[in-house]
Design a protein around this motif. Structure first.
Motif, PDB file in Angstrom:
ATOM      1  N   PHE A 115       0.833  -1.203   0.000  1.00 42.23           N
ATOM      2  CA  PHE A 115       0.000   0.000   0.000  1.00 42.23           C
ATOM      3  C   PHE A 115       0.870   1.256   0.000  1.00 42.23           C
ATOM      4  O   PHE A 115       0.556   2.246  -0.670  1.00 42.23           O
ATOM      5  CB  PHE A 115      -0.924   0.003   1.219  1.00 42.23           C
ATOM      6  CG  PHE A 115      -1.983  -1.079   1.191  1.00 42.23           C
ATOM      7  CD1 PHE A 115      -2.317  -1.723   0.007  1.00 42.23           C
ATOM      8  CD2 PHE A 115      -2.636  -1.462   2.360  1.00 42.23           C
ATOM      9  CE1 PHE A 115      -3.288  -2.716  -0.025  1.00 42.23           C
ATOM     10  CE2 PHE A 115      -3.607  -2.445   2.337  1.00 42.23           C
ATOM     11  CZ  PHE A 115      -3.937  -3.082   1.145  1.00 42.23           C
ATOM     12  N   ALA A 116       1.965   1.222   0.738  1.00 42.13           N
ATOM     13  CA  ALA A 116       2.874   2.369   0.763  1.00 42.13           C
ATOM     14  C   ALA A 116       3.455   2.627  -0.625  1.00 42.13           C
ATOM     15  O   ALA A 116       3.573   3.782  -1.062  1.00 42.13           O
ATOM     16  CB  ALA A 116       3.994   2.130   1.774  1.00 42.13           C
ATOM     17  N   VAL A 117       3.804   1.540  -1.323  1.00 45.35           N
ATOM     18  CA  VAL A 117       4.352   1.682  -2.674  1.00 45.35           C
ATOM     19  C   VAL A 117       3.325   2.321  -3.606  1.00 45.35           C
ATOM     20  O   VAL A 117       3.625   3.246  -4.365  1.00 45.35           O
ATOM     21  CB  VAL A 117       4.791   0.308  -3.219  1.00 45.35           C
ATOM     22  CG1 VAL A 117       5.161   0.408  -4.693  1.00 45.35           C
ATOM     23  CG2 VAL A 117       5.971  -0.220  -2.426  1.00 45.35           C
ATOM     24  N   ALA A 118       2.079   1.833  -3.557  1.00 48.31           N
ATOM     25  CA  ALA A 118       1.032   2.345  -4.441  1.00 48.31           C
ATOM     26  C   ALA A 118       0.702   3.808  -4.131  1.00 48.31           C
ATOM     27  O   ALA A 118       0.574   4.636  -5.042  1.00 48.31           O
ATOM     28  CB  ALA A 118      -0.221   1.476  -4.319  1.00 48.31           C
ATOM     29  N   LEU A 119       0.581   4.127  -2.857  1.00 47.08           N
ATOM     30  CA  LEU A 119       0.216   5.489  -2.466  1.00 47.08           C
ATOM     31  C   LEU A 119       1.372   6.466  -2.646  1.00 47.08           C
ATOM     32  O   LEU A 119       1.158   7.684  -2.647  1.00 47.08           O
ATOM     33  CB  LEU A 119      -0.265   5.501  -1.014  1.00 47.08           C
ATOM     34  CG  LEU A 119      -1.564   4.732  -0.748  1.00 47.08           C
ATOM     35  CD1 LEU A 119      -1.851   4.659   0.757  1.00 47.08           C
ATOM     36  CD2 LEU A 119      -2.737   5.380  -1.483  1.00 47.08           C
ATOM     37  N   GLY A 120       2.584   5.943  -2.812  1.00 45.63           N
ATOM     38  CA  GLY A 120       3.741   6.806  -3.036  1.00 45.63           C
ATOM     39  C   GLY A 120       4.133   6.886  -4.499  1.00 45.63           C
ATOM     40  O   GLY A 120       5.172   7.461  -4.831  1.00 45.63           O
ATOM     41  N   SER A 121       3.304   6.342  -5.394  1.00 47.25           N
ATOM     42  CA  SER A 121       3.633   6.307  -6.819  1.00 47.25           C
ATOM     43  C   SER A 121       3.147   7.560  -7.531  1.00 47.25           C
ATOM     44  O   SER A 121       2.347   8.340  -7.001  1.00 47.25           O
ATOM     45  CB  SER A 121       3.008   5.073  -7.459  1.00 47.25           C
ATOM     46  OG  SER A 121       1.587   5.205  -7.500  1.00 47.25           O
ATOM     47  N   ASP A 122       3.588   7.722  -8.786  1.00 46.12           N
ATOM     48  CA  ASP A 122       3.167   8.885  -9.558  1.00 46.12           C
ATOM     49  C   ASP A 122       1.712   8.790  -9.996  1.00 46.12           C
ATOM     50  O   ASP A 122       1.127   9.767 -10.479  1.00 46.12           O
ATOM     51  CB  ASP A 122       4.079   9.083 -10.777  1.00 46.12           C
ATOM     52  CG  ASP A 122       4.133   7.847 -11.670  1.00 46.12           C
ATOM     53  OD1 ASP A 122       3.412   6.865 -11.402  1.00 46.12           O
ATOM     54  OD2 ASP A 122       4.916   7.879 -12.638  1.00 46.12           O
ATOM     55  N   GLY A 123       1.091   7.607  -9.809  1.00 46.96           N
ATOM     56  CA  GLY A 123      -0.326   7.488 -10.115  1.00 46.96           C
ATOM     57  C   GLY A 123      -1.184   8.389  -9.248  1.00 46.96           C
ATOM     58  O   GLY A 123      -2.286   8.786  -9.659  1.00 46.96           O
ATOM     59  N   MET A 124      -0.706   8.732  -8.078  1.00 45.61           N
ATOM     60  CA  MET A 124      -1.466   9.597  -7.172  1.00 45.61           C
ATOM     61  C   MET A 124      -1.583  11.022  -7.720  1.00 45.61           C
ATOM     62  O   MET A 124      -2.400  11.817  -7.236  1.00 45.61           O
ATOM     63  CB  MET A 124      -0.808   9.608  -5.797  1.00 45.61           C
ATOM     64  CG  MET A 124      -0.849   8.289  -5.068  1.00 45.61           C
ATOM     65  SD  MET A 124      -2.535   7.774  -4.619  1.00 45.61           S
ATOM     66  CE  MET A 124      -2.894   8.959  -3.318  1.00 45.61           C
ATOM     67  N   LEU A 125      -0.800  11.371  -8.719  1.00 45.98           N
ATOM     68  CA  LEU A 125      -0.828  12.722  -9.287  1.00 45.98           C
ATOM     69  C   LEU A 125      -1.941  12.885 -10.318  1.00 45.98           C
ATOM     70  O   LEU A 125      -2.269  14.013 -10.698  1.00 45.98           O
ATOM     71  CB  LEU A 125       0.521  13.045  -9.933  1.00 45.98           C
ATOM     72  CG  LEU A 125       1.740  12.948  -9.007  1.00 45.98           C
ATOM     73  CD1 LEU A 125       3.028  13.104  -9.814  1.00 45.98           C
ATOM     74  CD2 LEU A 125       1.667  13.998  -7.912  1.00 45.98           C
TER      75      LEU A 125
END
Length: 274
Positions: A115-125
């Motif tokens: 979850f940390a990896v996903a929430l820290g990815s550029d997809g969140m932008l």
């Protein structure tokens, strides 16, 4: 040891002949052999103790490895604390997020790391991708609360401070880098229905490009997730972050923006399992 013990009694070979023993002297040819058994016996004793000690240590380690009473959180870190443990990693994904985590402490730790990896990815932008990530990671109630708050946080004005356009895209010829790379996980508390897991991670964030004013840098943070077992998987109820622990920076020279952009494109991420 008496002379009789050493020479097998008063007779030699049972012939009735008697040997007269002269007093010891520095040149006595029998002096050294007479003392050797004592040294040999001492050496044998030392070797025996060492062998028993090694055997005891091996037995203790074997017993510790075979016992299943203690959980990983009950033991201090060992030299193998970073090695994968018994639970197999997940094999399926939904919206790019690993799912199907084990219903135990290891599964909770694996879920939190991913979850940390996903929430820290550029997809969140990007709004659409961000909503898909949030829906897949949080409970339905928590996701509904997060999406509105995050849409406000990732405003066009905020994205502009990162050098991005309102849709979260980097200028042509530039690469915006944002990654969370877990270093380790820790169970704060656990029950079959809830878990609190902290993820210590290093992050990469910044713009890689010839004219970038925000070069890629590293961060060190701890991300703590409150998880619940819902819908046959772990879901996030709430999460918080804090800075550190941060190590002393190394002496490796910073790479060029071209090298960073190339590395980001060539090196993919991992699915993390505890």
């Amino acid at each position: 040891m008496s002379n009789d013990d050493h020479y097998g009694g008063g007779d030699v070979g049972g012939t009735g002949q008697t040997r007269t023993r002269l007093p010891d002297s520095p040149s006595d040819p029998y002096g050294t052999p007479r003392r050797t058994p004592r040294a040999s016996r001492g050496l044998v004793t030392v070797v025996g103790v060492v062998v028993l000690l090694v055997a005891a240590i091996a037995f203790a380690n074997q017993s510790s490895d075979s016992s299943g009473g203690d959980t990983a959180s009950d033991k201090p870190p060992t030299t193998t604390s970073t090695a994968p443990t018994g639970t197999a990693p997940v094999t399926t994904k939904s919206a790019g997020i690993p799912k199907g985590f084990a219903h135990d402490e290891q599964g909770a730790q694996s879920a939190a790391a991913n979850f940390a990896v996903a929430l820290g990815s550029d997809g969140m932008l990007k709004k659409d991708v961000r909503h898909a990530l949030v829906d897949g990671i949080y409970t339905a109630e928590a996701a509904a609360q997060r999406k509105g708050t995050q849409d406000t946080a990732y405003s066009p004005a905020f994205l502009a401070t990162l050098g991005l356009d309102p849709n979260g895209n980097a200028p042509q010829g530039n690469t915006f880098v944002t990654r969370a790379v877990p270093v380790g996980t820790h169970i704060e508390s656990y029950t079959p229905t809830t878990a609190k897991v902290s993820v210590w991670y290093t992050g990469l964030v910044g713009m890689s490009g010839a004219k970038s004013t925000t070069p890629v840098r590293t961060t060190w943070k701890t991300w703590t997730f409150e998880l619940t077992w819902a819908g046959e998987d772990w879901k996030v109820v709430s999460d918080t972050q804090q800075d550190g622990p941060a190590p002393v920076p190394g002496d490796v020279a910073a790479s060029s923006s071209d090298d960073i952009s190339k590395a980001v494109q060539e090196f993919g991420g991992f699915t993390y399992a505890r």
